[in-house]
Design a protein around this motif. Structure first.
Motif, mmCIF file in Angstrom:
data_model
loop_
_atom_site.group_PDB
_atom_site.id
_atom_site.type_symbol
_atom_site.label_atom_id
_atom_site.label_comp_id
_atom_site.label_asym_id
_atom_site.label_seq_id
_atom_site.Cartn_x
_atom_site.Cartn_y
_atom_site.Cartn_z
ATOM 1 N N THR A 131 22.375 -34.916 -16.293
ATOM 2 C CA THR A 131 23.691 -35.491 -16.542
ATOM 3 C C THR A 131 24.444 -35.784 -15.249
ATOM 4 O OG1 THR A 131 24.666 -33.273 -16.723
ATOM 5 C CG2 THR A 131 23.863 -34.310 -18.744
ATOM 6 N N THR A 132 24.170 -35.013 -14.204
ATOM 7 C CA THR A 132 24.876 -35.194 -12.938
ATOM 8 C C THR A 132 23.965 -35.664 -11.811
ATOM 9 O OG1 THR A 132 24.539 -32.890 -12.272
ATOM 10 C CG2 THR A 132 26.504 -33.383 -13.586
ATOM 11 N N GLY A 133 22.644 -35.482 -11.994
ATOM 12 C CA GLY A 133 21.710 -35.821 -10.933
ATOM 13 C C GLY A 133 21.694 -34.818 -9.801
ATOM 14 N N VAL A 134 22.405 -33.711 -9.968
ATOM 15 C CA VAL A 134 22.508 -32.693 -8.925
ATOM 16 C C VAL A 134 21.298 -31.763 -8.980
ATOM 17 C CG1 VAL A 134 23.858 -30.716 -8.100
ATOM 18 C CG2 VAL A 134 25.021 -32.790 -8.898
ATOM 19 N N VAL A 135 20.777 -31.416 -7.808
ATOM 20 C CA VAL A 135 19.665 -30.480 -7.717
ATOM 21 C C VAL A 135 20.194 -29.055 -7.789
ATOM 22 C CG1 VAL A 135 17.802 -29.632 -6.263
ATOM 23 C CG2 VAL A 135 18.304 -32.085 -6.346
ATOM 24 N N ASP A 136 19.644 -28.264 -8.688
ATOM 25 C CA ASP A 136 20.040 -26.860 -8.824
ATOM 26 C C ASP A 136 18.824 -25.986 -8.535
ATOM 27 O OD1 ASP A 136 21.082 -24.412 -9.428
ATOM 28 O OD2 ASP A 136 22.020 -25.032 -11.302
ATOM 29 N N ALA A 137 18.532 -25.822 -7.250
ATOM 30 C CA ALA A 137 17.324 -25.091 -6.847
ATOM 31 C C ALA A 137 17.422 -23.608 -7.163
ATOM 32 C CB ALA A 137 17.066 -25.298 -5.361
ATOM 33 N N ARG A 138 18.595 -23.025 -7.035
ATOM 34 C CA ARG A 138 18.741 -21.590 -7.307
ATOM 35 C C ARG A 138 18.400 -21.275 -8.754
ATOM 36 N NH1 ARG A 138 21.242 -18.079 -4.291
ATOM 37 N NH2 ARG A 138 22.149 -17.063 -6.109
ATOM 38 N N ARG A 139 18.937 -22.073 -9.671
ATOM 39 C CA ARG A 139 18.655 -21.848 -11.082
ATOM 40 C C ARG A 139 17.174 -22.038 -11.372
ATOM 41 N NH1 ARG A 139 20.113 -26.654 -14.842
ATOM 42 N NH2 ARG A 139 18.345 -27.356 -13.581
ATOM 43 N N TRP A 140 16.578 -23.103 -10.802
ATOM 44 C CA TRP A 140 15.173 -23.428 -11.048
ATOM 45 C C TRP A 140 14.249 -22.341 -10.513
ATOM 46 C CZ3 TRP A 140 11.329 -25.431 -7.446
ATOM 47 C CH2 TRP A 140 10.179 -25.913 -8.074
ATOM 48 N N LEU A 141 14.619 -21.753 -9.377
ATOM 49 C CA LEU A 141 13.812 -20.682 -8.799
ATOM 50 C C LEU A 141 14.068 -19.331 -9.451
ATOM 51 C CD1 LEU A 141 14.079 -21.588 -5.002
ATOM 52 C CD2 LEU A 141 12.016 -21.697 -6.413
ATOM 53 N N GLY A 142 15.022 -19.292 -10.377
ATOM 54 C CA GLY A 142 15.331 -18.031 -11.033
ATOM 55 C C GLY A 142 16.263 -17.163 -10.223
ATOM 56 N N LEU A 143 17.118 -17.802 -9.392
ATOM 57 C CA LEU A 143 18.036 -17.046 -8.540
ATOM 58 C C LEU A 143 19.479 -17.209 -8.985
ATOM 59 C CD1 LEU A 143 16.553 -17.922 -5.038
ATOM 60 C CD2 LEU A 143 16.089 -15.932 -6.461
ATOM 61 N N LYS A 168 23.682 -27.484 -2.595
ATOM 62 C CA LYS A 168 24.842 -26.642 -2.298
ATOM 63 C C LYS A 168 24.593 -25.219 -2.803
ATOM 64 C CE LYS A 168 29.851 -26.376 -2.969
ATOM 65 N NZ LYS A 168 31.031 -27.011 -3.629
ATOM 66 N N GLY A 169 24.901 -24.265 -1.951
ATOM 67 C CA GLY A 169 24.751 -22.865 -2.326
ATOM 68 C C GLY A 169 23.355 -22.300 -2.172
ATOM 69 N N THR A 170 22.413 -23.119 -1.662
ATOM 70 C CA THR A 170 21.043 -22.661 -1.484
ATOM 71 C C THR A 170 20.808 -22.248 -0.034
ATOM 72 O OG1 THR A 170 20.263 -24.175 -3.200
ATOM 73 C CG2 THR A 170 18.607 -23.275 -1.714
ATOM 74 N N ARG A 171 20.332 -21.050 0.174
ATOM 75 C CA ARG A 171 20.061 -20.550 1.515
ATOM 76 C C ARG A 171 18.924 -21.324 2.163
ATOM 77 N NH1 ARG A 171 18.779 -14.425 1.404
ATOM 78 N NH2 ARG A 171 20.903 -14.449 0.561
ATOM 79 N N ARG A 172 19.058 -21.644 3.434
ATOM 80 C CA ARG A 172 18.014 -22.374 4.156
ATOM 81 C C ARG A 172 16.903 -21.407 4.544
ATOM 82 N NH1 ARG A 172 19.959 -27.431 7.774
ATOM 83 N NH2 ARG A 172 21.486 -28.305 6.316
ATOM 84 N N GLU A 173 15.901 -21.378 3.722
ATOM 85 C CA GLU A 173 14.746 -20.521 3.935
ATOM 86 C C GLU A 173 13.618 -21.039 3.067
ATOM 87 O OE1 GLU A 173 16.075 -16.704 2.605
ATOM 88 O OE2 GLU A 173 15.906 -17.228 0.480
ATOM 89 N N THR A 174 12.416 -20.634 3.385
ATOM 90 C CA THR A 174 11.286 -20.933 2.520
ATOM 91 C C THR A 174 11.143 -19.800 1.518
ATOM 92 O OG1 THR A 174 10.087 -22.221 4.181
ATOM 93 C CG2 THR A 174 8.782 -21.220 2.419
ATOM 94 N N ARG A 175 11.135 -20.175 0.254
ATOM 95 C CA ARG A 175 10.989 -19.169 -0.805
ATOM 96 C C ARG A 175 9.942 -19.668 -1.793
ATOM 97 N NH1 ARG A 175 13.831 -14.800 -3.266
ATOM 98 N NH2 ARG A 175 15.411 -14.958 -1.633
#
Length: 383
Positions: A209-221, A329-336
């Motif tokens: 709906t927004t086109g925004v990437v939500d990496a924290r949610r997708w990674l289970g964080l 936004k809100g995602t730490r710059r690291e490899t996880r």
């Protein structure tokens, strides 16, 4: 004009957990439109497809006399390709396909089939895996049946059913069992009377709906999941950046109530070279592919530190890497790298990751020893 990919939702859950009831509720909601349903069950004459109400969907396709995770995977691929071709037949394109598996299916081979077919990769995007567990038999199923454990372990959303029929002790026991297997998945109450679509769908990397990437949610964080994953939880731990490890150790599978299904995370704070990540994943898939139920990752690249790469894999198959325009936004710059495995040796994986990313691991070879030693046998180099 390029057509948007069809969103694919896999609905799984052990026998009797309430998958069909949940699916009927989902299909009845106004937010779920232009959806096709593929149902799989054992036996020559299935009945589940007769129980699904299709008012809000575009029909039900039955795949019977086999299991999606084994004998009818080819039929599933053919069915999905036919559904993707619908616009050429003058029908409106589908927005979503829901695949309901048999209660005895391991979802991992199904997801692997999707990644192994280029035509499916072009036509579909995995929106998420939903696992249904019930309060009455869920704890026992998770303790005794590997299929139930695998279903919960790979899920992005876990739906709890029949809570009104169980006492608080049974519910607490089920919650603990689910969290031991999958602490990052969102937990949804089936009986709370709230709409399901917003809570069960759109759990992939992108919010459509927004086109925004939500990496924290997708990674289970999302929410407090990261805090949970960094803390002790009955022997299942993540580890902190810089290769400081908590974890299962060499005795991970001994006496564990959920057998060999578990998850853990690999985290590296410093940017890593893409060729090192590729080499690590290639060797990991070659030696342990059959044990990887699911893999999700976001990579902090040395070559492009402002543009992370997202990875998703199942078994020995990997979805084509996707490079993001910027860090979400809100995602730490690291490899996880989040790995969910069945008898996947954690110490071996951590040693392998350290060898390719420069981390120090006691009594473990470095990358040069792995790549340049003609006597080294991949997969058998570590104690």
């Amino acid at each position: 004009m390029t057509r948007a990919p069809i969103r694919l939702t896999v609905l799984t859950g052990f026998l009797g957990s309430g998958k069909t009831t949940l699916l009927n509720r989902l299909l009845s909601e106004p937010a779920v439109t232009n959806t096709a349903v593929v149902v799989n069950e054992f036996g020559e004459a299935g009945i589940d497809q007769l129980l699904i109400e299709t008012a809000s969907s575009d029909g039900v396709i039955e795949l019977s006399d086999g299991c999606l995770c084994c004998s009818v995977r080819g039929e599933l691929v053919e069915t999905l390709l036919e559904l993707a071709e619908r616009p050429r037949s003058g029908e409106p394109p589908l927005e979503r396909v829901v695949v309901e598996t048999t209660g005895l299916a391991d979802p991992a081979p199904i997801l692997a089939s999707l990644m192994a077919q280029p035509a499916l990769l072009e036509a579909y995007v995995l929106d998420g895996v939903i696992a249904v567990v019930d309060c009455l038999a869920g704890s026992r199923n998770l303790a005794e049946r590997s299929e139930a454990r695998q279903q919960v372990a790979v899920a992005d959303r876990i739906v709890v059913t029949k809570a009104d029929l169980a006492d608080q002790g049974a519910r607490s026991k089920l919650d603990a069992a689910v969290r031991r297997l999958n602490s990052g998945a969102g937990l949804v109450e089936a009986g709370d009377g709230q709409p399901l679509a917003d809570r069960l769908l759109h759990c992939g990397l992108y919010d459509p709906t927004t086109g925004v990437v939500d990496a924290r949610r997708w990674l289970g964080l999302a929410d407090d999941a990261e805090a949970r994953s960094e803390a002790s939880c009955d022997g299942v731990h993540a580890h902190h950046a810089g290769h400081h490890h908590h974890g299962l150790g060499h005795h991970a599978s001994e006496g564990h109530p959920h057998g060999n299904v578990r998850s853990f995370s690999l985290v590296e704070a410093n940017p890593v070279a893409w060729e090192a990540v590729e080499a690590f994943l290639d060797l990991l898939r070659a030696t342990q592919g059959e044990h990887i139920l699911r893999m999700k990752a976001i990579v902090h690249l040395r070559e492009a530190p402002d543009r992370p790469v997202v990875l998703h894999g199942v078994r020995e198959y990997q979805h084509p890497p996707a490079q993001l325009a910027a860090w979400p936004k809100g995602t730490r710059r690291e490899t996880r790298i989040v790995l969910i495995g069945d008898a996947l040796p954690e110490n071996y994986v951590r040693d392998l990751f350290a060898a390719f990313t420069g981390g120090a691991r006691i009594d473990a070879p470095d990358r040069t020893a792995l790549e340049d030693n003609p006597l080294a046998v991949p997969g058998y180099s570590f104690p």
